[in-house]
Design a protein around this motif. Sequence first.
Motif: not given
Length: 193
Positions: A81-94
């Motif tokens: 379901e849509e969470p209350r908090n905004m997910p993190n921005t992608m900061s690592s990985g390919p």
Amino acid sequence: MQTEWVNWVSLFMALIATASAMITYAVYRSSTDPEVIVYADTDKKRPSVIILIIENIGKGPAENISFKTSRSLPEKAFSIEEPRNMPNTMSSGPIVSGIPFLAPNQKIVLTWGQYGGLKKYIGGESIVVTAYYGRANAKVWLNKLSSSSKLSVEAFYQTDISDSNWDKKISETLIKTNEQLKSIDKAIKSLGP
């Protein structure tokens, strides 16, 4: 008059030869060039999880792959379901740091999130991901290629997220059956002859 006609025929033949060479080169390039795409898919082994796939669908290897997105991507956006908090921005990985080499048909699979978390971050718009890469071992001066892909979470609305991990289920059932058979064998042996 005849000389003029010969000149036109010669020009026409030169144009045909040039077009033929260009078509041959285009066919050769399409059979040897890499093509790196990025797309989202459902994870068949983990219900409700959406994965991000980076794949070289071309015939040749790609190197020095970097990515540019039309806006930032989320990472670990877990919530059905849509969470209350905004997910993190992608900061690592390919996608952030790039990939040095990708063989033909090779893919890198990233766990991206679930529909609710991704929807909260992305909304209803698509994100364009452009991959920039070169032909591996190319000695040609024109070595930079690119391809664009669109990521949309809306495509996963009301998709089947049932658990279809049948090999795991069969394995668990066989383990339980084996344990039951061992306990039956043990019980029979304890009764004696």
